[in-house]
Enzyme design. Structure first.
Site, short mmCIF file in Angstrom:
data_model
loop_
_atom_site.label_atom_id
_atom_site.label_comp_id
_atom_site.label_asym_id
_atom_site.label_seq_id
_atom_site.Cartn_x
_atom_site.Cartn_y
_atom_site.Cartn_z
N CYS A 1 -7.54 8.00 8.82
CA CYS A 1 -6.37 8.87 8.38
C CYS A 1 -5.41 9.06 8.98
O CYS A 1 -4.76 8.20 10.02
CB CYS A 1 -7.05 10.22 7.76
SG CYS A 1 -6.17 11.53 7.08
N ASP B 1 -3.39 3.17 -1.49
CA ASP B 1 -3.32 4.23 -0.82
C ASP B 1 -1.64 4.81 -0.91
O ASP B 1 -0.95 4.40 -0.32
CB ASP B 1 -3.54 4.13 0.55
CG ASP B 1 -3.76 5.51 1.50
OD1 ASP B 1 -3.38 6.29 0.91
OD2 ASP B 1 -4.53 5.24 2.54
N HIS C 1 -8.16 5.89 0.17
CA HIS C 1 -8.12 6.88 1.16
C HIS C 1 -9.24 7.46 1.67
O HIS C 1 -9.83 8.25 0.87
CB HIS C 1 -6.65 7.39 0.97
CG HIS C 1 -6.39 7.99 2.50
ND1 HIS C 1 -5.60 7.63 3.48
CD2 HIS C 1 -6.62 9.27 2.75
CE1 HIS C 1 -5.57 8.30 4.38
NE2 HIS C 1 -6.24 9.58 3.82
#
Length: 251
Positions: free
Chosen positions: A134, A189, A221
């Site tokens: 992330c 994403d 994601h």
């Protein structure tokens, strides 16, 4: 795979003490170091489990609490399973902790994490690898650019905002990177749209960086995080294969 031994440690930084999780193979010897950058949900059992898996493959892994300025981990009380219904409420607390972590601040911390790895007897001499998830994928790329003499390999998975129009976008460090890079992008994403995927690829290619960027089909994601509703077993399996392959080639 061997058994991993994990412990909590403290790392001095210019802005106080950062708590962290350190895990390594149980044989007592030094092993290549890996700096592991957390995702936005923070240092928690899921990430410790992932770090232990890396340690079992033969690496000494350091997972710092990137939100250490806001308290020791767990900084935020999380449910055992993070579903879509709880995500929005959690980010109301997470975003105020992420925003002060500017590139300058994050790379100052990165220097402290890398120094601590170099000091540890459990870490073999020489450069280390970095992996991130992330927003941690952004830090992985930036660390490779900020400390090229210390980082031999860097990876990022379902990274967010890797190649924006901002003057401090992570992709702009490409010309300073000497490490080999790997990025596994989540398909569709919203935090990394196709134009950013291409901009990152173009920047790394133009700078002559050894790299591979792949888009994982139908992967959301957060696909590596088994304690969230975003988990995708196929994408996670592919991520482990790619990460371990990169580390095997490096060390």
């Amino acid at each position: 795979m061997t058994a991993a031994q994990g412990t909590d440690i403290d790392i001095p930084t210019e802005d106080g003490i950062a708590d962290a999780y350190l895990t390594r193979p149980g044989d007592g010897g030094p092993h290549p170091g890996v700096l592991f950058y957390m995702d936005a949900f923070g240092l928690r059992p899921q990430l410790k489990s992932m770090a232990d898996r890396l340690a079992g493959a033969g690496y000494t892994v350091l997972v710092p609490n990137l939100f250490h300025r806001h308290g020791r981990a767990p900084v935020l009380e999380l449910p055992e399973f993070i579903d879509d219904a709880s995500r929005g409420g959690l980010f109301q607390h997470i975003l105020p902790m992420m925003q002060p972590l500017t590139p300058e601040v994050a790379m100052r911390d990165a220097g402290a994490y890398l120094r601590r790895l170099a000091e540890l007897p459990e870490v073999a001499d020489g450069p280390v690898a970095v992996t991130g998830y992330c927003f941690g994928a952004r830090l992985s790329l930036m660390t490779a650019g900020a400390y090229p003499e210390r980082v031999a390999a860097a990876a990022g998975f379902h990274g967010a905002q890797l190649a924006t129009d901002a003057p401090d976008s992570p992709h702009l460090v490409a010309d300073r990177v000497t490490a080999e890079l790997y990025f596994g992008h989540a398909d569709h994403d919203p935090s990394l749209p196709p134009e950013q995927v291409q901009r990152l690829e173009d920047a790394l290619t133009a700078a002559g960086v050894r790299h591979r960027c792949e888009v994982y089909p139908d992967a959301p994601h957060g696909f590596t995080q088994a304690d969230t509703a975003s988990y995708q077993a196929e994408g996670d399996k592919r991520h482990w294969a790619a990460l371990l392959d990169l580390l095997d080639r490096t060390f």
